[in-house]
Design an enzyme around this catalytic site. Structure first.
Site, PDB file in Angstrom:
ATOM      1  N   PRO A  83      13.193 -20.562  51.909  1.00 52.98           N
ATOM      2  CA  PRO A  83      13.202 -21.152  50.667  1.00 52.98           C
ATOM      3  C   PRO A  83      13.765 -22.416  50.664  1.00 52.98           C
ATOM      4  CG  PRO A  83      14.533 -19.067  50.617  1.00 52.98           C
ATOM      5  CD  PRO A  83      13.844 -19.253  51.990  1.00 52.98           C
ATOM      6  N   PRO A  84      13.668 -23.329  49.844  1.00 55.94           N
ATOM      7  CA  PRO A  84      14.355 -24.693  49.595  1.00 55.94           C
ATOM      8  C   PRO A  84      15.887 -24.641  49.392  1.00 55.94           C
ATOM      9  CG  PRO A  84      13.003 -24.333  47.726  1.00 55.94           C
ATOM     10  CD  PRO A  84      12.758 -23.137  48.666  1.00 55.94           C
ATOM     11  N   THR A  86      18.484 -24.319  51.772  1.00 53.08           N
ATOM     12  CA  THR A  86      19.154 -23.215  52.295  1.00 53.08           C
ATOM     13  C   THR A  86      19.887 -23.656  53.537  1.00 53.08           C
ATOM     14  OG1 THR A  86      16.968 -22.555  53.418  1.00 53.08           O
ATOM     15  CG2 THR A  86      18.049 -21.110  51.547  1.00 53.08           C
ATOM     16  N   GLY A  87      19.572 -24.963  53.966  1.00 51.50           N
ATOM     17  CA  GLY A  87      20.364 -25.550  54.791  1.00 51.50           C
ATOM     18  C   GLY A  87      19.667 -26.041  56.055  1.00 51.50           C
ATOM     19  N   LYS A  88      18.231 -26.262  56.064  1.00 48.22           N
ATOM     20  CA  LYS A  88      17.483 -26.529  57.154  1.00 48.22           C
ATOM     21  C   LYS A  88      17.728 -27.990  57.603  1.00 48.22           C
ATOM     22  CE  LYS A  88      13.823 -25.212  54.854  1.00 48.22           C
ATOM     23  NZ  LYS A  88      14.321 -24.563  53.690  1.00 48.22           N
ATOM     24  N   THR A  89      17.772 -28.810  56.874  1.00 46.04           N
ATOM     25  CA  THR A  89      17.916 -30.208  57.091  1.00 46.04           C
ATOM     26  C   THR A  89      19.590 -30.377  57.715  1.00 46.04           C
ATOM     27  OG1 THR A  89      16.737 -30.711  55.223  1.00 46.04           O
ATOM     28  CG2 THR A  89      17.979 -32.756  56.343  1.00 46.04           C
ATOM     29  N   HIS A 301      17.963 -13.390  17.708  1.00 47.68           N
ATOM     30  CA  HIS A 301      17.161 -13.174  19.101  1.00 47.68           C
ATOM     31  C   HIS A 301      18.180 -13.129  20.056  1.00 47.68           C
ATOM     32  CE1 HIS A 301      13.562 -14.319  21.603  1.00 47.68           C
ATOM     33  NE2 HIS A 301      14.757 -14.594  22.413  1.00 47.68           N
ATOM     34  N   GLU A 302      19.024 -14.086  20.203  1.00 50.56           N
ATOM     35  CA  GLU A 302      20.009 -13.825  21.339  1.00 50.56           C
ATOM     36  C   GLU A 302      21.049 -12.416  21.207  1.00 50.56           C
ATOM     37  OE1 GLU A 302      19.695 -15.657  23.844  1.00 50.56           O
ATOM     38  OE2 GLU A 302      18.255 -16.924  22.968  1.00 50.56           O
ATOM     39  N   HIS A 305      19.194  -9.681  22.469  1.00 50.11           N
ATOM     40  CA  HIS A 305      19.295  -9.678  23.994  1.00 50.11           C
ATOM     41  C   HIS A 305      20.645  -9.255  24.453  1.00 50.11           C
ATOM     42  CE1 HIS A 305      15.692 -11.628  25.164  1.00 50.11           C
ATOM     43  NE2 HIS A 305      15.761 -12.752  24.528  1.00 50.11           N
TER      44      HIS A 305
HETATM   45  P1  ATP Z   1      14.636 -28.418  51.429  1.00 50.47           P
HETATM   46  O1  ATP Z   1      13.610 -27.056  52.095  1.00 50.47           O
HETATM   47  O2  ATP Z   1      14.712 -28.417  50.106  1.00 50.47           O
HETATM   48  O3  ATP Z   1      14.398 -29.573  52.225  1.00 50.47           O
HETATM   49  P2  ATP Z   1      16.856 -27.565  52.915  1.00 50.47           P
HETATM   50  O4  ATP Z   1      16.847 -26.285  53.272  1.00 50.47           O
HETATM   51  O5  ATP Z   1      16.536 -28.496  53.996  1.00 50.47           O
HETATM   52  O6  ATP Z   1      16.221 -27.702  51.566  1.00 50.47           O
HETATM   53  P3  ATP Z   1      19.551 -28.700  52.871  1.00 50.47           P
HETATM   54  O7  ATP Z   1      19.069 -30.129  52.583  1.00 50.47           O
HETATM   55  O8  ATP Z   1      19.943 -28.599  54.404  1.00 50.47           O
HETATM   56  O9  ATP Z   1      18.458 -27.683  52.676  1.00 50.47           O
HETATM   57  O10 ATP Z   1      20.529 -28.265  52.224  1.00 50.47           O
HETATM   58  C1  ATP Z   1      21.060 -28.867  50.774  1.00 50.47           C
HETATM   59  C2  ATP Z   1      22.498 -28.885  50.634  1.00 50.47           C
HETATM   60  O11 ATP Z   1      23.089 -27.732  50.401  1.00 50.47           O
HETATM   61  C3  ATP Z   1      23.307 -29.649  51.912  1.00 50.47           C
HETATM   62  O12 ATP Z   1      23.323 -30.917  51.909  1.00 50.47           O
HETATM   63  C4  ATP Z   1      24.482 -29.049  51.737  1.00 50.47           C
HETATM   64  O13 ATP Z   1      25.430 -29.560  50.935  1.00 50.47           O
HETATM   65  C5  ATP Z   1      24.209 -27.625  50.900  1.00 50.47           C
HETATM   66  N1  ATP Z   1      24.093 -26.402  52.027  1.00 50.47           N
HETATM   67  C6  ATP Z   1      23.078 -25.809  52.000  1.00 50.47           C
HETATM   68  N2  ATP Z   1      23.219 -24.689  53.121  1.00 50.47           N
HETATM   69  C7  ATP Z   1      24.557 -24.974  53.495  1.00 50.47           C
HETATM   70  C8  ATP Z   1      25.466 -23.972  54.477  1.00 50.47           C
HETATM   71  N3  ATP Z   1      24.881 -23.005  55.071  1.00 50.47           N
HETATM   72  N4  ATP Z   1      26.684 -24.758  54.522  1.00 50.47           N
HETATM   73  C9  ATP Z   1      27.246 -25.668  53.653  1.00 50.47           C
HETATM   74  N5  ATP Z   1      26.230 -26.355  53.087  1.00 50.47           N
HETATM   75  C10 ATP Z   1      25.204 -26.066  52.782  1.00 50.47           C
END
Ligand code: ATP
Length: 467
Positions: A83-84, A86-89, A301-302, A305
């Site tokens: 998922p987006p 999560t720290g791939k970049t 409503h709230e 819930h």
């Molecule tokens: P996308 O799929 O949307 O490109 P991504 O998986 O590449 O997302 P990143 O861009 O690496 O996600 O993470 C976004 C930001 O979240 C990072 O710049 C960092 O600040 C924070 N982050 C995510 N995971 C970590 C981690 N394991 N440790 C520290 N910071 C994290």
């Protein structure tokens, strides 16, 4: 109304994050400019097994001779999927930082062009540059934009771009010292040719962080900030189940901004609570004031819930509010105590009752059906359909129903799902009618004060708070 599930879904939208990686752009105007990231594995919290796996690549790039002597080949490509946010970049840039490599950070969609051959040319240019500046890491985010499965009626331009990518990867010699890291949220979309050994040799899943990783990420993102002793990162990590790294770094940043706004020297737990609420529910909308009649409807409503949530006792309530935020007119903020991955049938039914309680409360008090329950009903429908088609929790038996069978059985599925929802709704009406005084009291408090904490709820109602 936005309950926890809605929040987490909503959170999957990209959240603005202030970059935490330490990068220096060399030539930002260049088409495929590289950077020399200063990011290291220390900047990446948790994810120990993944870092270990990547450490081998780092070691290979730093001392290739050691591996060559053994006849080992350097992996050409690593594919991160998950998922987006999560720290791939971050991980890819850490590999570049650790190996002092040039980092080419591109997105798959940058190669998608209308004119045949343009994308392929861009790929060629990128790899040429990477070879020239080796050691290099080429990071291609959203690689599915160019690497999606090819079909007979495929788009010629896309095919050429993908073919060029395959050609470039095949062209790596064992001395190239260029690693390509791809990232995607959808591994299933990628063409087989990209995934086979010799191209993306390693596939690494990066999932949503668990409690421990969330705690570590919060530590990384607060360690350069003046944090008050009132802030307990363990508690914050517990409350943020379902949040990814991007959300957590955003919370730390927002908390710092709230502290500056308050002219405070330190960031306190109050700032973190505000930041959490802001990230979950959006900006408080000071300008949209509810007219009296609608305010009363939202209050009931709230309150509905909150009361049913308390009676069902699935997840502790932090706060109830009728101050509009984002697109929500009101919300009950519920944050879990622990990470949960499995739900029983009773718990799913409990969830549905909580979601239906806003609508039920409006029906009891105003004898009307309103548009305010739209989001809740969508969630309820999803859960009921999943119970019938995916979890084997209906009279249709213990089986999954999909594909052709699903369209063939659609009437039966709808009937089953509808029966489940109707039963839940009836029971929710009963619950609220049996606690009608509490409903009036909580609703009145909300109408007058606009927000209510867990403690206030506890002190107002006759039935003990379950959590
Ligand atoms: P996308 O799929 O949307 O490109 P991504 O998986 O590449 O997302 P990143 O861009 O690496 O996600 O993470 C976004 C930001 O979240 C990072 O710049 C960092 O600040 C924070 N982050 C995510 N995971 C970590 C981690 N394991 N440790 C520290 N910071 C994290």
């Amino acid at each position: 109304m936005k309950m926890l599930d809605n929040f987490l879904k909503k959170l999957n939208k990209p959240v603005p994050v202030f970059a935490q990686t330490k990068m220096e752009k060399e030539n930002p105007t260049d088409d495929a400019a590289s950077t020399k990231p200063k990011t290291t594995f220390e900047d990446v919290a948790g994810l120990e097994e993944i870092k270990e796996e990547l450490f081998e690549i780092v070691d290979f790039m730093k001392s290739p001779d050691k591996y060559k002597k053994m006849g080992a080949k350097i992996p050409k490509g690593v594919l991160f999927y998950g998922p987006p946010g999560t720290g791939k970049t971050l991980l890819a840039s850490a590999v570049a930082g650790e190996t002092n490599s040039s980092f080419f950070n591109v997105t798959g969609s940058e190669f998608v062009e209308k004119y045949v051959g343009v994308g392929a040319k861009r790929v060629r240019t990128l790899f040429e540059k990477a070879r020239k500046e080796a050691p290099s890491i080429i990071f291609i985010d959203e690689i599915d934009a160019i690497g999606a499965k090819r079909h007979l009626e495929s788009n010629n331009e896309k095919d050429q771009t993908l073919n060029q990518l395959l050609v470039e990867m095949d062209g790596f010699t064992k001395d190239s010292n260029v690693i390509i890291v791809g990232a995607t949220n959808r591994l299933d979309l990628l063409d087989e040719a990209l995934l086979r050994p010799g191209r993306f040799d390693r596939h690494i899943h990066i999932g949503s962080p668990n409690y421990h990783t969330r705690y570590e990420i919060l530590k990384v993102h607060t360690n350069n900030k003046p944090i008050d002793s009132s802030v307990d990162l363990e508690v914050l990590a517990k409350k943020t189940h379902g949040f990814n790294g991007a959300h957590l770094s955003n919370i730390a940043n927002e908390a710092a901004i709230f502290a500056v706004r308050d002219k405070s020297d330190v960031i306190t737990s109050v700032h973190f609570d505000k930041a959490l609420e802001r990230v979950i529910a959006g900006l408080e909308s000071k300008s949209s004031v509810l007219i009296e009649k609608e305010k009363k409807i939202v209050s009931y409503h709230e309150a509905g819930h909150a009361l049913v949530s308390n009676l069902v006792g699935l997840c502790p309530i932090q706060k109830i509010s009728i101050v509009p935020r984002g697109q929500a007119l009101g919300y009950v903020l519920q944050l879990p105590d622990e990470d949960r991955y499995i739900y029983t049938k009773d718990e799913l039914i409990g969830k549905m009752k909580i979601l239906l309680a806003g609508k039920a409360s409006e029906e009891i008090i105003f004898n009307h059906k309103s548009t305010g329950a739209k989001d809740d009903l969508k969630k309820v429908t999803d859960i009921a359909n999943q119970m019938v088609c995916e979890y084997g929790m209906s009279n249709l038996g213990f089986m999954t129903i999909d594909g052709n069978v699903k369209s063939f059985m659609s009437e039966k599925i709808q009937k089953e799902a509808n029966d489940i929802v109707q039963t839940c709704y009836k029971e929710t009406l009963e619950l609220l009618k049996n606690n009608i005084n509490d409903l009036h009291v909580v609703s009145k408090h909300l109408f007058d004060k606009e927000t209510m904490t867990h403690e206030e709820l506890k002190s107002l109602i006759t039935k003990e708070c379950v959590n």
